[in-house]
Design a protein around this motif. Structure first.
Motif, mmCIF file in Angstrom:
data_model
loop_
_atom_site.group_PDB
_atom_site.id
_atom_site.type_symbol
_atom_site.label_atom_id
_atom_site.label_comp_id
_atom_site.label_asym_id
_atom_site.label_seq_id
_atom_site.Cartn_x
_atom_site.Cartn_y
_atom_site.Cartn_z
ATOM 1 N N GLU A 196 6.725 -6.866 -6.201
ATOM 2 C CA GLU A 196 6.880 -8.029 -5.347
ATOM 3 C C GLU A 196 6.374 -7.689 -3.953
ATOM 4 O O GLU A 196 6.751 -6.672 -3.370
ATOM 5 C CB GLU A 196 8.355 -8.419 -5.270
ATOM 6 C CG GLU A 196 8.621 -9.744 -4.594
ATOM 7 C CD GLU A 196 8.427 -10.929 -5.512
ATOM 8 O OE1 GLU A 196 8.077 -12.020 -5.015
ATOM 9 O OE2 GLU A 196 8.633 -10.765 -6.728
ATOM 10 N N GLY A 197 5.459 -8.493 -3.447
ATOM 11 C CA GLY A 197 4.942 -8.275 -2.103
ATOM 12 C C GLY A 197 3.661 -7.475 -2.035
ATOM 13 O O GLY A 197 3.174 -7.181 -0.935
ATOM 14 N N CYS A 198 3.096 -7.102 -3.154
ATOM 15 C CA CYS A 198 1.832 -6.360 -3.155
ATOM 16 C C CYS A 198 0.743 -7.193 -2.475
ATOM 17 O O CYS A 198 0.628 -8.399 -2.698
ATOM 18 C CB CYS A 198 1.418 -6.029 -4.585
ATOM 19 S SG CYS A 198 -0.048 -4.989 -4.719
ATOM 20 N N THR A 199 -0.056 -6.545 -1.624
ATOM 21 C CA THR A 199 -1.079 -7.251 -0.848
ATOM 22 C C THR A 199 -2.465 -6.659 -1.085
ATOM 23 O O THR A 199 -2.608 -5.537 -1.571
ATOM 24 C CB THR A 199 -0.773 -7.161 0.657
ATOM 25 O OG1 THR A 199 -0.916 -5.795 1.084
ATOM 26 C CG2 THR A 199 0.633 -7.655 0.967
ATOM 27 N N LEU A 200 -3.468 -7.418 -0.684
ATOM 28 C CA LEU A 200 -4.844 -6.935 -0.782
ATOM 29 C C LEU A 200 -5.057 -5.716 0.106
ATOM 30 O O LEU A 200 -5.721 -4.755 -0.294
ATOM 31 C CB LEU A 200 -5.813 -8.052 -0.390
ATOM 32 C CG LEU A 200 -7.303 -7.676 -0.360
ATOM 33 C CD1 LEU A 200 -7.782 -7.181 -1.719
ATOM 34 C CD2 LEU A 200 -8.141 -8.869 0.100
ATOM 35 N N ASP A 201 -4.497 -5.729 1.321
ATOM 36 C CA ASP A 201 -4.638 -4.567 2.204
ATOM 37 C C ASP A 201 -4.069 -3.308 1.551
ATOM 38 O O ASP A 201 -4.646 -2.222 1.654
ATOM 39 C CB ASP A 201 -3.911 -4.816 3.530
ATOM 40 C CG ASP A 201 -4.772 -5.564 4.536
ATOM 41 O OD1 ASP A 201 -5.972 -5.752 4.262
ATOM 42 O OD2 ASP A 201 -4.241 -5.963 5.587
ATOM 43 N N GLU A 202 -2.924 -3.449 0.903
ATOM 44 C CA GLU A 202 -2.300 -2.318 0.212
ATOM 45 C C GLU A 202 -3.225 -1.769 -0.868
ATOM 46 O O GLU A 202 -3.454 -0.563 -0.959
ATOM 47 C CB GLU A 202 -0.976 -2.774 -0.392
ATOM 48 C CG GLU A 202 -0.265 -1.759 -1.241
ATOM 49 C CD GLU A 202 1.000 -2.338 -1.875
ATOM 50 O OE1 GLU A 202 1.492 -1.733 -2.843
ATOM 51 O OE2 GLU A 202 1.482 -3.384 -1.410
ATOM 52 N N VAL A 203 -3.763 -2.664 -1.702
ATOM 53 C CA VAL A 203 -4.629 -2.239 -2.798
ATOM 54 C C VAL A 203 -5.915 -1.625 -2.259
ATOM 55 O O VAL A 203 -6.439 -0.641 -2.798
ATOM 56 C CB VAL A 203 -4.915 -3.427 -3.739
ATOM 57 C CG1 VAL A 203 -5.906 -3.046 -4.834
ATOM 58 C CG2 VAL A 203 -3.616 -3.918 -4.365
ATOM 59 N N ARG A 204 -6.404 -2.178 -1.165
ATOM 60 C CA ARG A 204 -7.617 -1.640 -0.544
ATOM 61 C C ARG A 204 -7.405 -0.195 -0.087
ATOM 62 O O ARG A 204 -8.234 0.688 -0.316
ATOM 63 C CB ARG A 204 -8.003 -2.529 0.636
ATOM 64 C CG ARG A 204 -9.379 -2.272 1.208
ATOM 65 C CD ARG A 204 -9.610 -3.167 2.403
ATOM 66 N NE ARG A 204 -9.749 -4.563 2.039
ATOM 67 C CZ ARG A 204 -9.190 -5.566 2.711
ATOM 68 N NH1 ARG A 204 -8.419 -5.331 3.755
ATOM 69 N NH2 ARG A 204 -9.385 -6.815 2.333
ATOM 70 N N GLY A 205 -6.270 0.050 0.560
ATOM 71 C CA GLY A 205 -5.972 1.403 1.009
ATOM 72 C C GLY A 205 -5.790 2.367 -0.150
ATOM 73 O O GLY A 205 -6.232 3.523 -0.100
ATOM 74 N N LEU A 206 -5.133 1.897 -1.216
ATOM 75 C CA LEU A 206 -4.924 2.735 -2.396
ATOM 76 C C LEU A 206 -6.246 3.070 -3.080
ATOM 77 O O LEU A 206 -6.440 4.185 -3.575
ATOM 78 C CB LEU A 206 -3.990 2.023 -3.377
ATOM 79 C CG LEU A 206 -2.549 1.837 -2.906
ATOM 80 C CD1 LEU A 206 -1.833 0.813 -3.784
ATOM 81 C CD2 LEU A 206 -1.805 3.156 -2.927
ATOM 82 N N ALA A 207 -7.167 2.105 -3.107
ATOM 83 C CA ALA A 207 -8.476 2.351 -3.727
ATOM 84 C C ALA A 207 -9.253 3.414 -2.953
ATOM 85 O O ALA A 207 -9.903 4.287 -3.549
ATOM 86 C CB ALA A 207 -9.274 1.048 -3.801
ATOM 87 N N ALA A 208 -9.186 3.348 -1.625
ATOM 88 C CA ALA A 208 -9.844 4.378 -0.816
ATOM 89 C C ALA A 208 -9.219 5.747 -1.096
ATOM 90 O O ALA A 208 -9.918 6.767 -1.154
ATOM 91 C CB ALA A 208 -9.735 4.032 0.668
ATOM 92 N N GLY A 209 -7.893 5.764 -1.274
ATOM 93 C CA GLY A 209 -7.221 7.015 -1.617
ATOM 94 C C GLY A 209 -7.676 7.571 -2.944
ATOM 95 O O GLY A 209 -7.792 8.795 -3.118
#
Length: 415
Positions: free
Chosen positions: A50-63
């Motif tokens: 709940e609350g997952c965002t595009l910014d979060e996924v973007r940062g995780l993908a870079a990681g």
């Protein structure tokens, strides 16, 4: 659009592809970010929260790009992929979660088939992902990597055999990530000259990553003095019985309070940073250590088992106090590497072989990072990013840019 990871690499560039999906039934959002392709393929898990965002996924993908690059060894059969991540803004406990997951996976099916290999992440277990994909007629969550394998059928059998390996009642895939985190933390303790048997650890999260980290820290002689789950803190200054709590936890890492011993205590979940320790392991959620929190921390080593748990300002303050923050893309990279070592054939479906490979890789990566950080007077994260940038450049030099992807895929795993 630029990558908004809180700890950008020197080679940070805009993501290769971003997808935002809206569930036609519930209105829930889902995201896929492919940060970088290598030979046309990127790797990264899928989370549900709940609350997952595009910014979060973007940062995780870079990681994920960084995790992949760190494990590049020209002598291995496994050649790192690019980085990607998926996320769905839905609680895994929602009665509609499976249906939302199924519609999301169906919508991004072309990416799964050709470019994005994925697996379990926060809020989503691999068996759930496999079951939902099977219902859609998809054989595997890593189907996109098959064209890069010399023997796809043999590789799939090897990975299936590895997933069936049981270690003291715990599946091997649930152990390798935490083993890597523990080995990274132990390496840092050794570097600081802190005896393992006098060290105390606090682990936030008791799922596959946190549970395995606690297990291997305890087996190395570290006293695990506190564990944190969704219901709060369980603590004992003399050390908790990690093995018993592992045997009796629920599927989502919940601790069975009926198994606590005399001397074990309970406290509110927000007190976990106040427990005195030498090793602190945030292994549950992102963005959980804020600048206002860092003064409460007594640990000398923080091993980021979760993705992006320590905010940049907090990390800077901790570094100024002499606390070693082992960044997520180093400390928790063993799960991803183990998948590919196994699939590509660098190791077999064998627990001893997997443990040796994980320990050797994590000790080498962590030692090199800490030595470089000390010599250059920079943070461990900055030191690791230097290595990431060099290895990304080496991968690009070997395989070329985007124009070389199709040819590389046609040629299988050959350079």
């Amino acid at each position: 659009m630029t990558t908004t990871s809180p700890h950008p690499s020197r080679t940070t560039s805009p993501p290769h592809l971003e997808v935002t999906w809206t569930d036609p039934v519930t209105g829930r959002k889902g995201y896929v970010v492919i940060d970088r392709l290598v030979r046309g393929v990127a790797s990264g898990g899928l989370r549900m929260r709940e609350g997952c965002t595009l910014d979060e996924v973007r940062g995780l993908a870079a990681g994920m790009t960084r995790k992949e690059a760190l494990h590049y060894d020209p002598g291995n059969r496994y050649i790192p992929l690019g980085g990607a991540k998926g996320g769905i803004d839905c609680s895994p406990h929602d009665p509609a979660a499976d249906a939302v997951l199924g519609r999301f996976l169906e919508a991004v099916g072309a990416l799964l088939k050709h470019h994005w290999t994925t697996g379990e992440d926060l809020g989503l277990r691999q068996d759930t992902l496999d079951r939902v994909l099977a219902g859609l007629g998809v054989e595997s969550s890593v189907e996109a990597v098959y064209p890069l394998l010399e023997d796809p059928a043999g590789a799939r059998r090897r990975l299936a055999d590895a997933f069936a390996v049981d270690v003291d009642g715990i599946p091997l895939p649930d152990l390798v990530g935490g083993l890597g985190v523990a080995e990274s933390a132990l390496t840092a303790l050794d570097r600081l000259g802190i005896p393992r048997t006098s060290a105390r650890a606090v682990v936030q999260g008791f799922g596959s990553m946190g549970g395995a980290t606690a297990r291997y820290l305890a087996r190395a002689g570290v006293r695990v003095v506190a564990l944190v789950d969704a219901l709060g803190v369980v603590a004992n200054p003399d050390g908790l019985d990690v093995e018993e709590l592992l045997r009796t936890r629920d599927a989502l890492g919940g601790i069975d309070r009926s198994r606590l011993r005399p001397g074990d205590t309970e406290a509110d979940g927000d007190t976990w940073l106040d427990v005195e320790c030498e090793v602190l392991v945030p292994a549950a959620v992102s963005y959980c250590v804020h600048p206002r929190d860092q003064a409460r921390i007594t640990a000398r080593v923080i091993a980021e088992a979760a993705n992006m748990p320590v905010l940049p300002e907090a990390e800077a303050a901790l570094h100024a106090r002499g606390v070693l923050v082992l960044p997520d893309f180093v400390a928790n990279s063993a799960t991803n590497a183990w998948w590919w070592w196994t699939l590509f054939g660098d190791i077999g479906a064998d627990a001893t072989e997997a443990e040796r490979k994980v320990r050797d890789a994590m000790r080498r990566l962590t030692s090199d990072m800490l030595v470089r950080a000390e010599n250059l007077g920079i943070t461990p994260r900055e030191a690791a990013l230097v290595v990431v940038d060099r290895r990304l450049a080496a991968i690009e030099e070997r395989f070329g840019g985007p124009g070389a992807h199709a040819a590389a895929r046609r040629e299988g795993s050959r350079p």
